[in-house]
Design an enzyme around this catalytic site. Structure first.
Site, mmCIF file in Angstrom:
data_model
loop_
_atom_site.group_PDB
_atom_site.id
_atom_site.type_symbol
_atom_site.label_atom_id
_atom_site.label_comp_id
_atom_site.label_asym_id
_atom_site.label_seq_id
_atom_site.Cartn_x
_atom_site.Cartn_y
_atom_site.Cartn_z
ATOM 1 C CB SER A 120 -2.805 3.044 7.016
ATOM 2 O OG SER A 120 -1.672 3.535 6.398
ATOM 3 C CG HIS A 141 -5.437 5.817 2.586
ATOM 4 N ND1 HIS A 141 -5.862 4.516 2.445
ATOM 5 C CD2 HIS A 141 -4.157 5.738 3.016
ATOM 6 C CE1 HIS A 141 -4.881 3.689 2.772
ATOM 7 N NE2 HIS A 141 -3.837 4.415 3.111
ATOM 8 C CD GLU A 153 -9.331 3.417 0.771
ATOM 9 O OE1 GLU A 153 -10.023 2.416 0.683
ATOM 10 O OE2 GLU A 153 -8.287 3.446 1.430
ATOM 11 C CG ASN A 191 -4.385 -0.316 4.226
ATOM 12 O OD1 ASN A 191 -3.697 -0.813 3.337
ATOM 13 N ND2 ASN A 191 -4.199 0.926 4.661
HETATM 14 N N1 CAA Z 1 9.055 7.452 -5.760
HETATM 15 C C1 CAA Z 1 8.835 7.964 -6.974
HETATM 16 N N2 CAA Z 1 8.830 7.233 -8.093
HETATM 17 C C2 CAA Z 1 9.098 5.928 -7.983
HETATM 18 C C3 CAA Z 1 9.360 5.324 -6.739
HETATM 19 C C4 CAA Z 1 9.328 6.145 -5.591
HETATM 20 N N3 CAA Z 1 9.539 5.655 -4.360
HETATM 21 N N4 CAA Z 1 9.577 4.010 -6.931
HETATM 22 C C5 CAA Z 1 9.466 3.783 -8.254
HETATM 23 N N5 CAA Z 1 9.171 4.937 -8.888
HETATM 24 C C6 CAA Z 1 8.918 5.086 -10.329
HETATM 25 C C7 CAA Z 1 10.168 4.873 -11.128
HETATM 26 O O1 CAA Z 1 10.806 6.101 -11.387
HETATM 27 C C8 CAA Z 1 9.646 4.254 -12.412
HETATM 28 O O2 CAA Z 1 9.220 5.225 -13.319
HETATM 29 P P1 CAA Z 1 9.883 5.308 -14.784
HETATM 30 O O3 CAA Z 1 10.106 3.887 -15.225
HETATM 31 O O4 CAA Z 1 8.886 6.047 -15.557
HETATM 32 O O5 CAA Z 1 11.138 6.024 -14.498
HETATM 33 C C9 CAA Z 1 8.388 3.524 -12.016
HETATM 34 O O6 CAA Z 1 8.013 4.049 -10.749
HETATM 35 C C10 CAA Z 1 8.629 2.041 -11.934
HETATM 36 O O7 CAA Z 1 9.711 1.823 -11.041
HETATM 37 P P2 CAA Z 1 10.823 0.699 -11.191
HETATM 38 O O8 CAA Z 1 10.982 0.360 -12.648
HETATM 39 O O9 CAA Z 1 12.010 1.110 -10.430
HETATM 40 O O10 CAA Z 1 10.253 -0.534 -10.393
HETATM 41 P P3 CAA Z 1 8.881 -1.289 -10.529
HETATM 42 O O11 CAA Z 1 8.465 -1.467 -11.936
HETATM 43 O O12 CAA Z 1 9.032 -2.484 -9.657
HETATM 44 O O13 CAA Z 1 7.814 -0.315 -9.867
HETATM 45 C C11 CAA Z 1 6.554 0.200 -7.966
HETATM 46 C C12 CAA Z 1 7.951 0.127 -8.576
HETATM 47 C C13 CAA Z 1 5.716 1.221 -8.713
HETATM 48 C C14 CAA Z 1 6.739 0.624 -6.521
HETATM 49 C C15 CAA Z 1 5.894 -1.224 -8.077
HETATM 50 O O14 CAA Z 1 6.771 -2.193 -7.564
HETATM 51 C C16 CAA Z 1 4.582 -1.321 -7.381
HETATM 52 O O15 CAA Z 1 3.559 -0.892 -7.894
HETATM 53 N N6 CAA Z 1 4.572 -1.954 -6.171
HETATM 54 C C17 CAA Z 1 3.379 -2.108 -5.373
HETATM 55 C C18 CAA Z 1 3.052 -0.794 -4.694
HETATM 56 C C19 CAA Z 1 1.829 -0.881 -3.846
HETATM 57 O O16 CAA Z 1 1.134 -1.883 -3.759
HETATM 58 N N7 CAA Z 1 1.536 0.240 -3.174
HETATM 59 C C20 CAA Z 1 0.451 0.307 -2.241
HETATM 60 C C21 CAA Z 1 0.987 0.015 -0.873
HETATM 61 S S1 CAA Z 1 -0.290 0.009 0.315
HETATM 62 C C22 CAA Z 1 -0.549 1.622 0.654
HETATM 63 O O17 CAA Z 1 0.101 2.516 0.197
HETATM 64 C C23 CAA Z 1 -1.663 1.900 1.608
HETATM 65 C C24 CAA Z 1 -1.341 1.852 3.035
HETATM 66 O O18 CAA Z 1 -2.022 2.550 3.791
HETATM 67 C C25 CAA Z 1 -0.328 0.953 3.620
HETATM 68 P P1 NAD Z 2 7.190 7.541 8.329
HETATM 69 O O1 NAD Z 2 7.637 6.907 9.593
HETATM 70 O O2 NAD Z 2 7.997 7.397 7.093
HETATM 71 O O3 NAD Z 2 7.009 9.144 8.553
HETATM 72 C C1 NAD Z 2 6.353 9.728 9.633
HETATM 73 C C2 NAD Z 2 6.923 11.129 9.824
HETATM 74 O O4 NAD Z 2 6.087 11.850 10.742
HETATM 75 C C3 NAD Z 2 8.338 11.136 10.410
HETATM 76 O O5 NAD Z 2 9.175 11.962 9.623
HETATM 77 C C4 NAD Z 2 8.136 11.719 11.820
HETATM 78 O O6 NAD Z 2 9.239 12.468 12.289
HETATM 79 C C5 NAD Z 2 6.917 12.601 11.600
HETATM 80 N N1 NAD Z 2 6.177 12.926 12.832
HETATM 81 C C6 NAD Z 2 5.927 12.130 13.895
HETATM 82 N N2 NAD Z 2 5.205 12.798 14.823
HETATM 83 C C7 NAD Z 2 5.002 14.039 14.334
HETATM 84 C C8 NAD Z 2 4.346 15.202 14.832
HETATM 85 N N3 NAD Z 2 3.751 15.206 16.021
HETATM 86 N N4 NAD Z 2 4.329 16.308 14.063
HETATM 87 C C9 NAD Z 2 4.938 16.320 12.848
HETATM 88 N N5 NAD Z 2 5.578 15.251 12.330
HETATM 89 C C10 NAD Z 2 5.610 14.127 13.063
HETATM 90 O O7 NAD Z 2 5.693 7.030 8.101
HETATM 91 P P2 NAD Z 2 4.865 6.969 6.715
HETATM 92 O O8 NAD Z 2 5.024 5.632 6.118
HETATM 93 O O9 NAD Z 2 5.139 8.200 5.923
HETATM 94 O O10 NAD Z 2 3.368 7.030 7.280
HETATM 95 C C11 NAD Z 2 2.749 8.240 7.647
HETATM 96 C C12 NAD Z 2 1.247 8.057 7.704
HETATM 97 O O11 NAD Z 2 0.779 7.653 6.414
HETATM 98 C C13 NAD Z 2 0.765 7.010 8.693
HETATM 99 O O12 NAD Z 2 -0.454 7.404 9.244
HETATM 100 C C14 NAD Z 2 0.601 5.791 7.807
HETATM 101 O O13 NAD Z 2 -0.310 4.858 8.315
HETATM 102 C C15 NAD Z 2 0.061 6.439 6.539
HETATM 103 N N6 NAD Z 2 0.261 5.674 5.298
HETATM 104 C C16 NAD Z 2 1.381 4.920 5.120
HETATM 105 C C17 NAD Z 2 1.557 4.228 3.929
HETATM 106 C C18 NAD Z 2 2.780 3.393 3.677
HETATM 107 O O14 NAD Z 2 2.793 2.591 2.728
HETATM 108 N N7 NAD Z 2 3.836 3.539 4.449
HETATM 109 C C19 NAD Z 2 0.595 4.311 2.914
HETATM 110 C C20 NAD Z 2 -0.534 5.123 3.127
HETATM 111 C C21 NAD Z 2 -0.696 5.790 4.331
#
Ligand code: CAA
Ligand code: NAD
Length: 284
Positions: A120, A141, A153, A191
């Site tokens: 991330s 990403h 990304e 992020n």
């Molecule tokens: N896995 C697979 N499919 C999923 C799911 C999951 N975990 N969650 C929801 N879905 C699907 C559902 O099946 C549904 O599809 P259909 O309607 O076609 O069946 C669709 O997505 C919409 O789901 P819901 O109606 O249950 O709920 P929603 O409308 O609230 O959507 C969501 C759920 C898509 C997660 C929406 O809330 C959303 O877009 N949230 C924001 C997500 C976001 O910002 N993600 C980025 C996070 S940051 C990141 O990832 C980067 C990082 O490094 C941290």
């Molecule tokens: P998570 O905690 O759900 O899963 C991590 C998994 O990695 C666990 O099942 C753990 O057992 C496994 N693991 C740990 N050490 C390991 C090793 N040495 N070898 C093999 N497996 C190992 O975490 P997550 O949310 O899936 O995040 C995973 C990565 O993806 C992180 O780098 C995170 O920053 C990135 N990421 C997370 C998100 C998010 O929204 N959570 C979005 C994009 C990217």
């Protein structure tokens, strides 16, 4: 560069299982690696649930679901990386863990294999530096939830070649995702912009500006965000949110990125969000 056919995904958590699923959906053979069989099985059950929902909704047939799951195999040993074309690492957000994995993979993987990370925020260049093939290391990403979100990304490390970038871009399109090219800076684009907003929402809660529900409602109903920032933080994982803020703070050197003390406190308590059953909200 040979075409990519065989894929290994490291980490069967929320991201790794999603990445394995979309790779198998696109026809790639996938080895899904984790440290314990129970972690692999947890990932497998999430993929199975997602695919069953697709079948219920008429988006896939039972045969397609079986074929997709049939392309995914369990791996508990990094040596299994010896015959794949690309490895996508999605283990925990920790530099030491990732560097140790990449060092081992460098010794195991075929010479043409690409080593990608779903980090991330950790610097791609720093992960690449522990290998003897930094030109074949790249950030890939994905966004959470992987089966739904369109973006990948793609982050170029300092040494990443155009050829490797192109191969990963092509694979992303095969996964039915949209690639966006970004250079290696803390937090990349996604992020660097998203997490300060989430951190600010946590500060608003910490300072008593409003309740968690009110903060989330303002952003959902007022800005049309699909989830409020505190719900989204729980969904991402508070440990991951904290790691990203620390990387932004350290890497960009500006106090505006300091992680909110309340976020630190929740992580220290083991309240990691949805995945641990409790974060800002409670989950079953
Ligand atoms: N896995 C697979 N499919 C999923 C799911 C999951 N975990 N969650 C929801 N879905 C699907 C559902 O099946 C549904 O599809 P259909 O309607 O076609 O069946 C669709 O997505 C919409 O789901 P819901 O109606 O249950 O709920 P929603 O409308 O609230 O959507 C969501 C759920 C898509 C997660 C929406 O809330 C959303 O877009 N949230 C924001 C997500 C976001 O910002 N993600 C980025 C996070 S940051 C990141 O990832 C980067 C990082 O490094 C941290
Ligand atoms: P998570 O905690 O759900 O899963 C991590 C998994 O990695 C666990 O099942 C753990 O057992 C496994 N693991 C740990 N050490 C390991 C090793 N040495 N070898 C093999 N497996 C190992 O975490 P997550 O949310 O899936 O995040 C995973 C990565 O993806 C992180 O780098 C995170 O920053 C990135 N990421 C997370 C998100 C998010 O929204 N959570 C979005 C994009 C990217």
């Amino acid at each position: 560069m040979m075409g990519i056919q065989k894929v290994m995904v490291i980490g069967a958590g929320q991201m790794g299982s999603g990445i394995a699923q979309v790779c198998a959906q696109a026809g790639f053979d996938v080895k899904l690696n984790d440290i314990k069989q129970e972690f692999y099985e947890r990932g497998l059950s999430v993929m199975t649930k997602n695919l069953s929902r697709d079948v219920e909704k008429g988006r896939k047939t039972e045969e397609e679901k079986a074929a997709i799951l049939g392309r995914i195999t369990m791996s508990l040993d990094l040596q299994d990386a010896s015959d794949v074309d690309i490895i996508i690492e999605a283990a925990v957000e920790n530099m030491e863990v990732k560097q140790s994995i990449f060092k081992q993979l460098d010794g195991i993987a075929q010479s043409h294999a690409i080593l990608a990370t779903n980090t991330s925020s950790l610097p791609i260049t720093e992960i690449a530096a522990v290998t003897n093939r930094p030109e074949q290391v790249i950030g890939m990403h994905f966004m959470n939830p992987v089966p739904v979100m369109k973006l990948v990304e793609i982050i170029r490390g300092l040494a990443t070649t155009d050829e490797v970038y192109k191969a990963v871009e092509e694979m992303t399109v095969k996964l039915a995702k949209t690639p966006v090219e970004v250079n290696d800076f803390p937090g990349f684009i996604s992020n660097r912009i998203l997490l300060p907003m989430i951190n600010e929402a946590i500060y608003a809660l910490y300072e008593g500006v409003a309740s968690k529900e009110a903060i989330d409602d303002v952003m959902k109903l007022g800005m049309n965000h699909p989830m409020g920032p505190l719900t989204l933080a729980d969904f991402i994982g508070l440990d991951t949110c904290l790691s990203i803020m620390e990387i932004l703070h350290e890497g960009l050197g500006d106090s505006k990125y300091r992680p909110c003390p309340l976020l630190r406190k929740y992580v220290a308590a083991g309240w990691l969000g949805k995945k641990s059953g409790r974060g800002f909200y409670m989950y079953e």
